[in-house]
Design a protein around this motif. Structure first.
Motif, PDB file in Angstrom:
ATOM      1  N   PRO A 237       0.850  -1.160  -0.095  1.00 47.09           N
ATOM      2  CA  PRO A 237      -0.035  -0.155   0.040  1.00 47.09           C
ATOM      3  C   PRO A 237       0.915   1.179   0.131  1.00 47.09           C
ATOM      4  O   PRO A 237       0.740   2.077   0.942  1.00 47.09           O
ATOM      5  CB  PRO A 237      -0.953  -0.139   1.398  1.00 47.09           C
ATOM      6  CG  PRO A 237       0.115  -0.964   2.192  1.00 47.09           C
ATOM      7  CD  PRO A 237       0.704  -1.803   1.072  1.00 47.09           C
TER       8      PRO A 237
ATOM      9  N   SER B 188       1.704   4.781  -1.338  1.00 46.76           N
ATOM     10  CA  SER B 188       0.920   5.886  -2.055  1.00 46.76           C
ATOM     11  C   SER B 188       1.526   7.216  -2.016  1.00 46.76           C
ATOM     12  O   SER B 188       1.278   8.360  -2.408  1.00 46.76           O
ATOM     13  CB  SER B 188      -0.379   6.395  -1.076  1.00 46.76           C
ATOM     14  OG  SER B 188      -0.150   6.783   0.192  1.00 46.76           O
TER      15      SER B 188
ATOM     16  N   TYR C  95      -2.275  11.207   0.885  1.00 44.71           N
ATOM     17  CA  TYR C  95      -3.106  11.405   1.629  1.00 44.71           C
ATOM     18  C   TYR C  95      -2.805  12.509   2.481  1.00 44.71           C
ATOM     19  O   TYR C  95      -3.686  13.207   3.019  1.00 44.71           O
ATOM     20  CB  TYR C  95      -3.718  10.210   2.765  1.00 44.71           C
ATOM     21  CG  TYR C  95      -5.049  10.335   3.254  1.00 44.71           C
ATOM     22  CD1 TYR C  95      -6.086  10.120   2.373  1.00 44.71           C
ATOM     23  CD2 TYR C  95      -5.240  10.319   4.485  1.00 44.71           C
ATOM     24  CE1 TYR C  95      -7.355  10.476   2.797  1.00 44.71           C
ATOM     25  CE2 TYR C  95      -6.682  10.128   5.180  1.00 44.71           C
ATOM     26  CZ  TYR C  95      -7.590  10.312   4.141  1.00 44.71           C
ATOM     27  OH  TYR C  95      -9.057  10.408   4.727  1.00 44.71           O
TER      28      TYR C  95
ATOM     29  N   LYS D 134     -14.465   3.647   3.958  1.00 44.43           N
ATOM     30  CA  LYS D 134     -13.074   3.011   4.072  1.00 44.43           C
ATOM     31  C   LYS D 134     -12.761   1.949   2.828  1.00 44.43           C
ATOM     32  O   LYS D 134     -11.622   2.441   2.330  1.00 44.43           O
ATOM     33  CB  LYS D 134     -13.020   2.029   5.349  1.00 44.43           C
ATOM     34  CG  LYS D 134     -11.348   1.841   5.841  1.00 44.43           C
ATOM     35  CD  LYS D 134     -11.252   1.238   7.102  1.00 44.43           C
ATOM     36  CE  LYS D 134      -9.700   1.175   7.609  1.00 44.43           C
ATOM     37  NZ  LYS D 134      -9.609   0.530   8.869  1.00 44.43           N
TER      38      LYS D 134
ATOM     39  N   THR E 276     -11.979   4.738   0.272  1.00 48.67           N
ATOM     40  CA  THR E 276     -10.655   5.600   0.533  1.00 48.67           C
ATOM     41  C   THR E 276      -9.583   4.886   0.020  1.00 48.67           C
ATOM     42  O   THR E 276      -8.407   5.283  -0.528  1.00 48.67           O
ATOM     43  CB  THR E 276     -10.638   5.786   2.113  1.00 48.67           C
ATOM     44  OG1 THR E 276     -11.757   6.597   2.269  1.00 48.67           O
ATOM     45  CG2 THR E 276      -9.265   6.764   2.406  1.00 48.67           C
ATOM     46  N   HIS E 277      -9.570   3.419   0.590  1.00 46.93           N
ATOM     47  CA  HIS E 277      -8.522   2.569  -0.025  1.00 46.93           C
ATOM     48  C   HIS E 277      -8.287   2.586  -1.426  1.00 46.93           C
ATOM     49  O   HIS E 277      -7.191   2.255  -1.913  1.00 46.93           O
ATOM     50  CB  HIS E 277      -8.509   1.321   0.661  1.00 46.93           C
ATOM     51  CG  HIS E 277      -8.297   1.302   2.160  1.00 46.93           C
ATOM     52  ND1 HIS E 277      -8.328  -0.048   3.092  1.00 46.93           N
ATOM     53  CD2 HIS E 277      -7.769   2.027   3.034  1.00 46.93           C
ATOM     54  CE1 HIS E 277      -7.929   0.335   4.257  1.00 46.93           C
ATOM     55  NE2 HIS E 277      -7.738   1.611   4.345  1.00 46.93           N
TER      56      HIS E 277
ATOM     57  N   TYR F 230      -4.748   3.467  -3.116  1.00 43.87           N
ATOM     58  CA  TYR F 230      -3.886   2.448  -3.335  1.00 43.87           C
ATOM     59  C   TYR F 230      -4.158   1.969  -4.676  1.00 43.87           C
ATOM     60  O   TYR F 230      -3.423   0.978  -5.059  1.00 43.87           O
ATOM     61  CB  TYR F 230      -3.759   1.275  -2.054  1.00 43.87           C
ATOM     62  CG  TYR F 230      -3.731   2.012  -0.596  1.00 43.87           C
ATOM     63  CD1 TYR F 230      -2.538   2.842  -0.484  1.00 43.87           C
ATOM     64  CD2 TYR F 230      -4.417   1.717   0.247  1.00 43.87           C
ATOM     65  CE1 TYR F 230      -2.471   3.488   0.750  1.00 43.87           C
ATOM     66  CE2 TYR F 230      -4.458   2.287   1.592  1.00 43.87           C
ATOM     67  CZ  TYR F 230      -3.340   3.054   1.933  1.00 43.87           C
ATOM     68  OH  TYR F 230      -3.206   3.455   3.048  1.00 43.87           O
TER      69      TYR F 230
ATOM     70  N   SER G 287      -8.500  -2.234  -3.012  1.00 43.09           N
ATOM     71  CA  SER G 287      -9.173  -2.403  -1.972  1.00 43.09           C
ATOM     72  C   SER G 287      -9.718  -3.718  -1.770  1.00 43.09           C
ATOM     73  O   SER G 287     -10.289  -4.220  -2.368  1.00 43.09           O
ATOM     74  CB  SER G 287     -10.367  -1.344  -1.727  1.00 43.09           C
ATOM     75  OG  SER G 287     -11.150  -1.254  -0.713  1.00 43.09           O
TER      76      SER G 287
ATOM     77  N   PRO H 106     -12.993  -4.707   6.150  1.00 39.25           N
ATOM     78  CA  PRO H 106     -12.152  -4.069   5.354  1.00 39.25           C
ATOM     79  C   PRO H 106     -10.756  -4.165   5.859  1.00 39.25           C
ATOM     80  O   PRO H 106     -10.619  -4.335   7.190  1.00 39.25           O
ATOM     81  CB  PRO H 106     -12.457  -2.424   5.431  1.00 39.25           C
ATOM     82  CG  PRO H 106     -13.235  -2.293   6.557  1.00 39.25           C
ATOM     83  CD  PRO H 106     -13.857  -3.622   6.704  1.00 39.25           C
ATOM     84  N   LEU H 107      -9.707  -4.757   4.940  1.00 37.05           N
ATOM     85  CA  LEU H 107      -8.376  -4.981   5.348  1.00 37.05           C
ATOM     86  C   LEU H 107      -7.262  -3.606   5.049  1.00 37.05           C
ATOM     87  O   LEU H 107      -7.536  -3.252   4.022  1.00 37.05           O
ATOM     88  CB  LEU H 107      -7.959  -6.237   4.734  1.00 37.05           C
ATOM     89  CG  LEU H 107      -8.643  -7.549   5.222  1.00 37.05           C
ATOM     90  CD1 LEU H 107      -8.363  -8.851   4.394  1.00 37.05           C
ATOM     91  CD2 LEU H 107      -8.867  -7.797   6.453  1.00 37.05           C
ATOM     92  N   SER H 108      -6.412  -3.532   6.131  1.00 36.18           N
ATOM     93  CA  SER H 108      -5.211  -2.656   5.616  1.00 36.18           C
ATOM     94  C   SER H 108      -3.706  -3.586   5.910  1.00 36.18           C
ATOM     95  O   SER H 108      -3.088  -3.301   6.748  1.00 36.18           O
ATOM     96  CB  SER H 108      -5.373  -1.539   6.628  1.00 36.18           C
ATOM     97  OG  SER H 108      -6.431  -0.939   6.531  1.00 36.18           O
TER      98      SER H 108
ATOM     99  N   PHE I 196       0.230  -8.463   8.058  1.00 37.11           N
ATOM    100  CA  PHE I 196       0.016  -7.410   8.944  1.00 37.11           C
ATOM    101  C   PHE I 196       1.053  -6.886   9.687  1.00 37.11           C
ATOM    102  O   PHE I 196       2.137  -7.469   9.820  1.00 37.11           O
ATOM    103  CB  PHE I 196      -1.473  -7.702   9.538  1.00 37.11           C
ATOM    104  CG  PHE I 196      -2.381  -8.127   8.733  1.00 37.11           C
ATOM    105  CD1 PHE I 196      -3.343  -6.987   8.309  1.00 37.11           C
ATOM    106  CD2 PHE I 196      -3.027  -9.330   8.438  1.00 37.11           C
ATOM    107  CE1 PHE I 196      -4.555  -7.214   7.545  1.00 37.11           C
ATOM    108  CE2 PHE I 196      -3.991  -9.723   7.535  1.00 37.11           C
ATOM    109  CZ  PHE I 196      -4.777  -8.550   7.307  1.00 37.11           C
TER     110      PHE I 196
END
Length: 408
Positions: free
Chosen positions: A35, A37, A41, A99, A102-103, A107, A110, A127-129, A149
């Motif tokens: 991810p 960017s 942001y 969310k 936004t992702h 990125y 998503s 949702p995963l980050s 993660f």
């Protein structure tokens, strides 16, 4: 137990993780997501554009519907509760959709995890980050997503339980492209902000050379300079006049800071907004009906279509889809129009019986009434079959056609 451990406790991971391998793709780099960017942001223009899109996308209502023979009805109530109210214990539907959007724009990929209960029914959407994700397969050819993660936690989930929304889906077979194309513009915007800040600071300073016509020690020279600044260059010197004798000469240095004109600022702003597919009127909430319609159809609707297809394909089997099961993300476009347009639309639609009383009240942002699901229709509009019978004097139109054919 960590939230992630609870989240993936029922995921379909391969029995033998040593037998998995990275998938080969025909085009693009290896399907590994990170991810990055470029800190987009943190740019106020980019963030305001993403926020405007995400908060409008989050107004959509995901619904499980069953469509058969052109007739549509609501689907499973439990599934609709998860989709419309509480996708997971930690967020509501608005937060979830915000969310995901936004992702998507940060990125260009998503992710969301579809958590299933012991019976295989949906129990939550998360949702995963991840720090990274790569596609892997096992010996049977089943496709998995390998997520990494924080703290080195690694989870392998079957791709059928992962919602993936891709933007700029071009060079890679499985992932969307990155945002390198906009990074030079963001760097230029950052340089502009720094230039404006430095110009303001520079213009607020008075610079000059103070020359003494006698030899002074370093300590005396420094002391004389401080006295001069205190007496003549402080804000208390309202007159702006300095009185000097023959002991010293003061020569100001003219400093002309380079200022950025409005056209340059607008050009950078428009490039960022165009990249995101949003206009300044949408961000400032000064849009007209036509501007909103263009924004909805060009930016919101494609993303909602993509998510609808992903949820439908991941939540229902091919057989269930053939029986009309689908997930739709919908919005009442009339809610964003003016009252004049709403009233005009109701005047045209209500006489045709296309809307119920409660649907009309909902368009006007008014509460529904009891027995408001009835449809009202003017007597000036009749069914086609009734009109045909009336014109034929009560005879069957087909019989009339048949008689004329026999005579011929």
């Amino acid at each position: 137990m960590n939230i992630l451990d609870k989240l993936f406790n029922r995921n379909k991971s391969p029995a033998n993780k040593s037998n998995i391998q990275r998938i080969d793709v025909m085009n693009g780099s290896p399907p590994i997501f990170t991810p990055f960017s470029g800190d987009a942001y943190s740019n106020d223009l980019y963030r305001s554009g993403v926020d405007a899109i995400a908060k409008n996308f989050a107004k959509l209502v995901p619904t499980h519907v069953i469509t058969q023979s052109g007739q549509r009805k609501d689907g499973d109530s439990t599934l609709n509760y998860i989709l419309q109210t509480r996708p997971n214990p930690y967020m509501n539907t608005y937060d979830f959709l915000y969310k995901m959007a936004t992702h998507y724009f940060l990125y260009n990929n998503s992710f969301a995890y579809l958590s299933l209960d012991g019976k295989g029914n949906l129990s939550g959407i998360y949702p995963l980050s991840p720090l990274s994700m790569e596609f892997v397969i096992d010996v049977t050819g089943t496709l998995y997503c390998k997520f990494l993660f924080l703290k080195g936690r690694e989870f392998i989930v079957e791709y059928s339980q992962v919602v993936l929304l891709r933007r700029f889906y071009n060079s890679n077979d499985l992932l969307g492209d990155d945002n390198k194309a906009i990074m030079p513009t963001l760097d230029l915007a950052h340089t502009q902000n720094q230039g404006m800040e430095n110009s303001i600071k520079t213009s607020a300073q008075i610079r000059g050379l103070l020359k003494y016509n006698q030899v002074l020690s370093s300590e005396k020279l420094k002391e004389a300079k401080e006295d001069f600044i205190k007496d003549y260059l402080s804000i208390e010197n309202n007159g702006g006049i300095a009185a000097l004798d023959t002991k010293m000469d003061y020569q100001p240095i003219e400093n002309k800071p380079v200022l950025i004109n409005g056209q340059q600022l607008d050009a950078i702003k428009n490039r960022i907004y165009s990249y995101l597919g949003v206009s300044e009127s949408i961000i400032n909430c000064t849009y007209t009906e036509d501007e909103w319609s263009a924004f909805y159809e060009s930016t919101i609707e494609p993303l909602s279509t993509q998510m609808s297809l992903e949820l439908t394909g991941k939540l229902f089997t091919q057989r269930e889809q053939s029986f009309g099961n689908s997930i739709l993300l919908e919005s009442d476009k009339l809610q964003f129009t003016s009252n004049t347009t709403k009233i005009t639309a109701l005047k045209e639609l209500m006489p045709l019986g296309l809307l119920t009383i409660n649907q009309a009240l909902e368009i006007l942002n008014l509460p529904g009434i009891e027995d408001g699901d009835r449809r009202l229709q003017t007597l000036n509009v009749a069914d086609t079959n009734i009109v045909n019978k009336y014109q034929m004097g009560g005879k069957n139109p087909d019989e009339g056609n048949q008689n004329s054919t026999d005579k011929d």
